[in-house]
Write an enzyme that holds these catalytic residues in place. Sequence first.
Site, PDB file in Angstrom:
ATOM      1  CG  ASP A  44      77.946  50.681   3.759  1.00 42.21           C
ATOM      2  OD1 ASP A  44      77.413  50.953   2.677  1.00 42.21           O
ATOM      3  OD2 ASP A  44      79.101  51.016   4.065  1.00 42.21           O
ATOM      4  CD  GLU A  79      76.562  48.643  -0.671  1.00 42.45           C
ATOM      5  OE1 GLU A  79      76.941  49.200  -1.707  1.00 42.45           O
ATOM      6  OE2 GLU A  79      77.231  48.630   0.378  1.00 42.45           O
TER       7      GLU A  79
END
Length: 643
Positions: free
Chosen positions: A307, A360
């Site tokens: 993330d 990401e």
Amino acid sequence: MTMTQSIPATWSGNGSVAAASHHHRQFEVMGAHLVQGGVRFMVWAPNARAVGVIGSFNGWHCQMLVPLGDGSGRWAGVVGEARPGDCYKYRIQGTDGQWFDKADPYAFYAEHPPGTASRIWQLGHQWGDREWMARRGQFQGHDAPMSVYEVHLGSWQREEDGRFLNYRDLGVRLAAHCTNMGFTHVELMPVTEHPFYGSWGYQTTGYFAPTARFGTPQDLMVLVDTLHQHGIGVILDWVPSHFPSDPHALARFDGTELYEHADPRKGFHPEWNSLIFNYGRYEVRDFLISNALFWFEHYHVDALRVDAVASMLYLDYARQPGEWIPNPYGGNQNLEAVHFMQDLNSAVYAHFPDVHMIAEESTAWPGVSRPVHHGGLGFGMKWNMGWMNDTLRYMARPHFFRRWHYDDIRFSAVYAFNENFVLPLSHDEVVYGKGSLLDKQPGDEWQRFAGLRALYGYMWAHPGKKLLFMGGEFAQGREWHHERCLDWHLWARPQHAGVARWIADLNAALRRVPALHVNDFDGRGFGWLPVETGEPTVLAFVRRAGPQDALAIAVCNLTPQPYRSMRLGVPHAGDWHELLNSDAACYGGSGWGNLGRAHATEQPFADQPASLSLTLPPLAMLLLTDRPFDLTTPSPGVHHARP
């Protein structure tokens, strides 16, 4: 306060090597482990005056640990009364003389929130996924079909009275649903322990502990095992970019900024009100890399989606001038974070060459999914946030205005092969007032459903692996909220059921037709095709696999205007089979089409040696192949659920 049994500096309990040599396997020695004579506790607190352990086994009275004496800053000791399942914390005296209690950073299990204690736990499980693990590299190679179903466990399904389901029940239900829908992988939003449910797991406090909201560590292992036995891979959302400042967790762990930076210009994240790891400390890097390896080893996960990589790469991320410190060369690149990610990915792929590390990352940082030895960050894949933003912006425009914004829908082809891309329609696109994917479509109700089917058709035919957030597969009407379940009753409505059938058939085609997945990361597998209308809202492109494999052509009409006898340039003459048509009545469409096939003649058109005439339905995607496919049979080499 009482003393625990002391441990010499070179102690190597259970036959392991000394703690300092474990490097990226810190979970083998740190934390709480059963040993002869009780439970051994070990914690890193180099600046503490004193460290003890308190728990349900000693009436929460402190038993002191002793420093290892090797300069590592670790404290350890064995408590004879401690047992598996007991709750505990470390009691630490800071340099200012104040005492405070901390959960174990390496705990394998934690107290159910709102409790914040750690729990002693053993991680044994009889795995039944040998077939999947033996062939995992084949099932999820870069040339394999990959369609990911992103799930938030707390709001996917619940008990009728609103209680959370157990990991085991969720595993059974997810396996059945993903098998029926044809998804190859499930991506779980963070399941590491987190105190605030509304953070969706992105404010992690227990990096080695699955949240107790849904059961025990073994329950989560059963979920993974169940999915594997049905031929479905498991991706975990992982958050090494920041952590919350909750006083029981990592923040100022020994009374000083141990895991984070002391200077808030480097150590505080203004966007998320959280703390940033100090990637320059080798103990912090070892903690995070050990954690990544832990999930692959002990939970058999198949990928980590990392993330907020952009927030790690840039020192000025979400900061104004004067709120950040440049690197030694005066730039805004976080060189320590770059080195950490390169070390992380190198370690993961060295230990588990058949898994994926997925970034990401929302900027144009070069080489995110390129090897470290070529100067890249070393990830296996990267989310294509540019494709997502451009596509959704285009799809939200009124149909009439789309013709003047064709760059939004076509631009992704310019850079589609610069990285190994995943096309994400994730949870972030259906929260905070953004509405559902269905809501983003303009027009009346019929047009909104047709537009959504066209979006999915374009996405599944576009180069790149696919990711769809839960609810998108049946056109969830409301935007997602973590406190309520999906609107499963919508399956009883024909238009929603039609979207679900369309997704299932797209996944079947993705698995069955090599051209749709083999060259997802190779520009030789894609090319634009000319259409006679010159209408910029009509897209046509070809997908290719090997020289002996069938070609696939996608034709998308992104307005409600149907076309009859539209001429399309194609790579060769002969019959082209209409494999999929999103306007078919079974999907809720109007039934326009080509009766299953179109014949191309040796009449050149633009740069193509042959051409054919098509009926192109309104707001629809057609998938044509130059040989027939039966989407009801499994694709060779693709693992499917047991009967």
